[in-house]
Design an enzyme around this catalytic site. Sequence first.
Site, short mmCIF file in Angstrom:
data_model
loop_
_atom_site.label_atom_id
_atom_site.label_comp_id
_atom_site.label_asym_id
_atom_site.label_seq_id
_atom_site.Cartn_x
_atom_site.Cartn_y
_atom_site.Cartn_z
N ARG A 196 0.86 -1.14 0.06
CA ARG A 196 -0.04 -0.15 0.00
C ARG A 196 1.02 1.19 -0.04
O ARG A 196 2.34 1.34 0.16
CB ARG A 196 -0.91 -0.08 1.12
N ASN B 270 -5.23 7.41 4.30
CA ASN B 270 -4.86 6.66 5.49
C ASN B 270 -3.36 7.04 5.76
O ASN B 270 -2.48 6.81 5.01
CB ASN B 270 -5.01 5.13 5.24
N GLU B 271 -3.05 7.49 6.98
CA GLU B 271 -1.96 7.59 7.57
C GLU B 271 -0.62 8.21 6.55
O GLU B 271 0.01 7.51 6.03
CB GLU B 271 -1.29 6.47 8.07
N GLU C 129 -7.50 4.81 15.45
CA GLU C 129 -7.16 3.18 15.66
C GLU C 129 -6.70 3.09 16.85
O GLU C 129 -5.53 3.39 17.26
CB GLU C 129 -6.06 2.81 14.36
N TRP D 2 3.55 -5.66 13.44
CA TRP D 2 4.37 -5.06 12.88
C TRP D 2 5.72 -4.72 13.91
O TRP D 2 6.77 -4.07 13.03
CB TRP D 2 3.76 -3.79 12.13
N GLU E 21 -2.01 -8.66 7.41
CA GLU E 21 -2.21 -8.27 8.86
C GLU E 21 -2.98 -9.67 9.71
O GLU E 21 -3.69 -9.33 10.48
CB GLU E 21 -2.86 -7.16 9.09
N GLN E 22 -2.70 -10.80 9.20
CA GLN E 22 -3.44 -11.92 9.75
C GLN E 22 -3.05 -12.20 11.17
O GLN E 22 -3.63 -12.93 12.11
CB GLN E 22 -3.35 -13.15 8.93
N MET E 23 -1.80 -11.58 11.60
CA MET E 23 -1.35 -11.81 12.96
C MET E 23 -1.93 -10.69 13.88
O MET E 23 -1.04 -10.64 14.96
CB MET E 23 0.06 -12.10 13.27
N HIS E 24 -2.61 -9.82 13.56
CA HIS E 24 -2.98 -8.43 14.25
C HIS E 24 -4.39 -8.93 14.90
O HIS E 24 -5.19 -9.10 14.29
CB HIS E 24 -3.14 -7.29 13.13
C1 GAL Z 1 -2.08 1.31 10.93
C2 GAL Z 1 -2.81 1.38 9.84
C3 GAL Z 1 -3.88 0.37 9.70
C4 GAL Z 1 -3.18 -1.04 10.06
C5 GAL Z 1 -2.64 -0.94 11.39
C6 GAL Z 1 -2.15 -2.05 11.89
O1 GAL Z 1 -0.82 1.95 10.75
O2 GAL Z 1 -3.73 2.51 9.77
O3 GAL Z 1 -4.49 0.08 8.22
O4 GAL Z 1 -2.14 -1.36 9.10
O5 GAL Z 1 -1.68 0.20 11.41
O6 GAL Z 1 -1.56 -1.89 13.18
#
Ligand code: GAL
Length: 660
Positions: A115, A153-154, A326, A334, A374-377
């Site tokens: 992204r 986004n960010e 968020e 991450w 992000e399957q581990m989030h």
């Molecule tokens: C943010 C992002 C989200 C997601 C999240 C995961 O930086 O805006 O889309 O990736 O982190 O922690």
Amino acid sequence: MSNGAAEITTRRPQLGVCYYPEHWPESEWTDHARQMVEIGLSYVRIGEFAWSRLEPNPGQYEFDWLARAIDVLGQAGLKVVLGTPTATPPKWLVDTMPDMIAIGPDGHKRGFGSRRHYDFSHHGYRVECARIITKLAEKFGEHPAVTVWQTDNEYGCHDTTYSYSNAALTGFRSWLKDKYGTIGNMNEAWGNVFWSMEYRDFSEIDLPNLTVTEANPSHHLAFRRYSSDQVVTFNREQVEILRKLSPGRDIIHNFMGMFTEFDHFDVAEDLDISSWDSYPLGFLERRTDLSDAHKEKYLNQGDPDFTAFHHDLYRGTGNGRWWVMEQQPGTVNWADWNPAPLPGMVRLWTWEAIAHGAEVVSYFRWRQAPFAQEQMHAGLNKPDGTADIAAHEAAQVASELDQLDLTVDTSQADVALILDYPSIWMTQIQPQGKDYDPIALHFAFYCAARKLGLSVDIVASGADLSGYELVMVPNLLQVTEHAAAAFEATNAQIVFGPRTGSKTHDLAIPANLAPGPLAQLLQLRVDCVESLRPGIVHQAGGGSISKWREHLTLLATPDDCYQMPDGHPAYVQFGRISYLAGWPDENLLQDVLVKSAERAGLQVQIMPDGVRVRTMGPHKVYTNYGRTPANIEKIIGSESIVQGEGGCIQSASVVITRIS
Ligand code: GAL
């Protein structure tokens, strides 16, 4: 310019969640919406990465699924935050315009497949963004459930603020021409006579990468200012379309933590609400300025000041309205290592945000995705759809909010901390000492004030300082006329950090040496600066100086002073002005702040280890980041307890009191 002190509003704090209907079968949407409402959520953010589903082929708009999703959410009583999908342009778009992808400082093009694969300076990409946003806003702009728009986004995430592309080069040259008028002015301002770097025309200037050794710091700084302005105008173009086609809706962007690559005050001027994405455990792991012992101590809680710092920073941008867009709900994916929050921390983080004036705390994400990056989030729900611990803690906060009669409070604090993005860039471009991290210096001041029980506003340089009793200025290299006037005008005690006023707008040394325009106010001149390798420590007062020290000539006799063993002042105070001539340790900084706070008439209370407090209108919210219960009986004194157990605050828990 905002001073971070918006009026007290009558809004009630609310909760929300980030949701991706396109990730789940449509047959489940109604259940999801019902469950969100049952938890007590009011807002749901959707759509910010959905471009490939909204326009699978050029000009083929497929908005019906999104309309159905918005209807389902709206009918359940949820308010929708609709994201513009510009952080994830689809593959076909990239293929039709390959040069829209940013180029790294090494000259390599970045690739498709994750992204943020775009270049802020690329005109063609901006036209495409305007097109998709216009279509979306025409379709959904007046939908009753759509109450807020999130732009992109960010901005800047994944090192995407700077691009070393042709688009950036063209834009940079014309930006320089607008800024300096003539090439002679620019050569003069940058000192290009040095090393024969003089240009004859703006068309000769390159970007400051791939030079043999360091490029001119003024060149770097100009490129940073230019790149920051690209983020501002990229955002502004989106805002202008949304304002026209979606009247009455608020516009928000989600900023990040520990991120200073563009001037957030400038971007926020075009928004109705600022927000940021709060991941306390991921950020703790990522910080390089903390010891391993500190990281272990707060492994499952996060640093007690880091999150609050960003709450105060983003409240200080724009008009003071702010959200957590968020909120970390469990483990993230991450950081280098990804521990789980202690039970109670999601509730604590939520209350802490509310204590700092958040209108909405929105959890990321509704349900853990079993696929892709992000399957581990973690989410509020596990991949199988069953509730995870964060869903229970969010529900607990929602019911506590129902019971307590609270309004969002963003009233002015007693203490201000000044944060200036260009000064941070200057320090980063020319640190002069390997470990001189300007962000860490801001944290040090902020943390010292919070350990004294003080509530802090973070404000832009040049903001009106009236109403503040104590002002902290950790890293203001560039002192503008507005900033100098604000320091003159206030009656507050001011504590200046090292390097104050040490650079001009273009990153040169001021003609009268540091502190430049503040020489009269500070009554000193800096004759020499030294950076110090790790382990070199100079005692001063009850503390010490390390990393950085200065040699001062004082222009008057100070009211108070601590000297280093060789007789050079480490700290001087003249009336309401204090100056630290080096990087202070915690003891020295606390001592100086206590003295200033006392002169300002502020009451200070040393907080128990891991405990912090934030004043919220008539309430105080105490949080315990520690692993053991803390006794706060004496600190609470005559305050009445409205939430939590009296006298003792459990680990990973919250106590709310009423002051009067
Ligand atoms: C943010 C992002 C989200 C997601 C999240 C995961 O930086 O805006 O889309 O990736 O982190 O922690």
